[in-house]
Design a protein around this motif. Sequence first.
Motif, mmCIF file in Angstrom:
data_model
loop_
_atom_site.group_PDB
_atom_site.id
_atom_site.type_symbol
_atom_site.label_atom_id
_atom_site.label_comp_id
_atom_site.label_asym_id
_atom_site.label_seq_id
_atom_site.Cartn_x
_atom_site.Cartn_y
_atom_site.Cartn_z
ATOM 1 N N LYS A 85 0.911 0.315 1.967
ATOM 2 C CA LYS A 85 0.047 0.708 3.066
ATOM 3 C C LYS A 85 0.647 0.269 4.395
ATOM 4 C CE LYS A 85 -3.795 2.058 5.084
ATOM 5 N NZ LYS A 85 -3.248 1.943 6.458
ATOM 6 N N LYS A 94 -6.080 5.855 2.734
ATOM 7 C CA LYS A 94 -6.572 4.590 2.185
ATOM 8 C C LYS A 94 -6.769 3.613 3.346
ATOM 9 C CE LYS A 94 -5.583 1.019 -1.281
ATOM 10 N NZ LYS A 94 -6.727 1.328 -2.165
ATOM 11 N N THR A 114 -4.680 6.169 -10.634
ATOM 12 C CA THR A 114 -3.312 5.669 -10.532
ATOM 13 C C THR A 114 -2.415 6.700 -9.836
ATOM 14 O OG1 THR A 114 -2.739 6.582 -12.702
ATOM 15 C CG2 THR A 114 -3.558 4.304 -12.634
ATOM 16 N N ILE A 144 8.244 5.759 -5.465
ATOM 17 C CA ILE A 144 7.541 5.224 -4.303
ATOM 18 C C ILE A 144 7.797 6.061 -3.051
ATOM 19 C CG2 ILE A 144 7.375 2.864 -5.127
ATOM 20 C CD1 ILE A 144 9.883 2.188 -3.588
ATOM 21 N N LYS A 176 4.196 0.873 -6.242
ATOM 22 C CA LYS A 176 2.906 0.877 -5.571
ATOM 23 C C LYS A 176 3.006 1.671 -4.281
ATOM 24 C CE LYS A 176 3.771 -3.550 -3.249
ATOM 25 N NZ LYS A 176 3.243 -4.909 -2.988
ATOM 26 N N TRP A 177 1.852 2.163 -3.845
ATOM 27 C CA TRP A 177 1.768 2.890 -2.591
ATOM 28 C C TRP A 177 1.615 1.857 -1.483
ATOM 29 C CZ3 TRP A 177 -2.781 6.653 -1.089
ATOM 30 C CH2 TRP A 177 -2.490 7.233 0.142
ATOM 31 N N GLY A 228 -0.826 6.333 -6.854
ATOM 32 C CA GLY A 228 -0.689 6.226 -5.411
ATOM 33 C C GLY A 228 -0.886 7.554 -4.707
ATOM 34 N N LYS A 229 -0.107 7.767 -3.685
ATOM 35 C CA LYS A 229 -0.204 9.005 -2.911
ATOM 36 C C LYS A 229 0.098 10.222 -3.780
ATOM 37 C CE LYS A 229 1.719 11.387 1.131
ATOM 38 N NZ LYS A 229 2.680 11.305 2.257
ATOM 39 N N ASP A 289 -8.466 7.345 -1.202
ATOM 40 C CA ASP A 289 -7.871 6.678 -2.356
ATOM 41 C C ASP A 289 -8.448 5.270 -2.504
ATOM 42 O OD1 ASP A 289 -6.289 6.477 -4.578
ATOM 43 O OD2 ASP A 289 -4.464 5.956 -3.494
ATOM 44 N N GLU A 300 4.693 10.766 -9.854
ATOM 45 C CA GLU A 300 3.890 9.554 -9.739
ATOM 46 C C GLU A 300 4.663 8.310 -10.163
ATOM 47 O OE1 GLU A 300 -0.009 10.004 -11.462
ATOM 48 O OE2 GLU A 300 -0.132 12.113 -10.858
#
Length: 470
Positions: A461, A117, A177, A289, A458-459, A179-180, A147, A286
């Motif tokens: 960054k 991302k 949805t 985190i 949340k993923w 995230g990773k 992503d 999923e």
Amino acid sequence: MSDNSWSEIDHSDIDPLASLLVDLYDPEAEEEEFRSDFFKGMEGRRGKAAMMLSIIWGSVITLHLIPWGYGLIVVFAGLLALSASRFIFAKPNRDPEPVSEDALATAPTVSILVAAKNEETVIAQLAQSLCNLDYPTDRYEVWLIDDNSTDNTPAILKQLSQQYPQLHFVCRSSGATGGKSGALNQVLPLTKGELIAVFDADAKVPKDILRRVTPLFREENMGAVQVRKTIANADENFWTKGQNAEMALDSYFQQQRIVTGGIGELRGNGQFARRSALKSCGGWNEGTITDDLDLTIRLHLDNWNIGFLQHPAVEEEGVTTAVSLWHQRSRWAEGGYQRYLDYWRLLTSNRLGWVKSIDLFSFIIIQYILPTAAIPDTLMSIIFSRPPVLMPLSALLFTLTFWAMLTGLNRTQDQKNKFFSLLINLKDTLRGIIYMLHWLLVMSSTTARMSVRKKRLKWVKTSHVGSLVK
């Protein structure tokens, strides 16, 4: 219905005890229930965290109030020290020989996954290195997953996918949805490899990595393998040097825990998993985190082992500021703590077996409980004007950490001049110990925050600079 069928039913009626045992214990039903529980423990994390925080604080305060509290900690520290001595003197497993040229034709097939991302600064370099590994191109494939980036990452990936036949490019929609974990789960059904590898976008991957890793999967119960990680920009400042020492510390603990029958752990970047093991565990979670730490627990609960490859290492960028480190480690701390809250019922049922269970709970004490307990211990020490009651455990932890970091650094470096290398590693260890003090603040604040408010998953960054790293 045939007479034989009625005869079998009559037989079970004659033996009511056997019938009762069948009703009470159905292996298939039990296994189905166990697997269905993997992702059901995520509810009520805040309540569980609050209860654990109350237990920790209450226990420390009680130890200060009872006359034999300090003696109890001394005895407990002595038992841990005896266990640590076995841990320290164990000889680590040697890395297996790489796959020979003759054996490459029948080597395991591998699918390499990278979720990216906004990684325009590093993704091209990684993709090119992954497409030029020392492994038959018909026995591995590369899947790069965009992503929903807002920079040039999709355009770069699309261009590279036209250049390399084994490279596949998938672009996730804006509404995707998970995230990773969601990105990896989306692509997994499209892959063909017997083994699934996962790298971060900033990874620097050795050319012979597949030939080095795949021999570890010759063991039937080897569900996953973690490659040792190191910091590419380690010489930049205090924080990156500290992270490099921390990676060496982690590699030492990984090796020693595995050789003594304990828990091997996944670290995200540079992790390999057997497809059948991933399938049996339900893929990536999923609802967490830290997908790697969560998968670690589920693999072990499902009776898979996790191995560790010492050489060669996968490089990654270390964060360069205290603020970035705080955010990154807070996420790691929360994800690591979440897995124990999510799977506590399965972990306390001794499904891991005694050796792995003891190893796991020992490291829960070291990594999570002691840092959290330091606050009430310090407060009570000030109130009563006496040394902290947990001092014996803290001294043991400091000694073990110092030894593990120094030994880890010695193992990861080419020691042509052993005396000079030892001096350098001693200096790096002392700096690393000071750096590791941040974990006390991170863990204590994380456990407190998890107890009072719900965090939005949340993923997170982490920014990468790519070409700036030497």
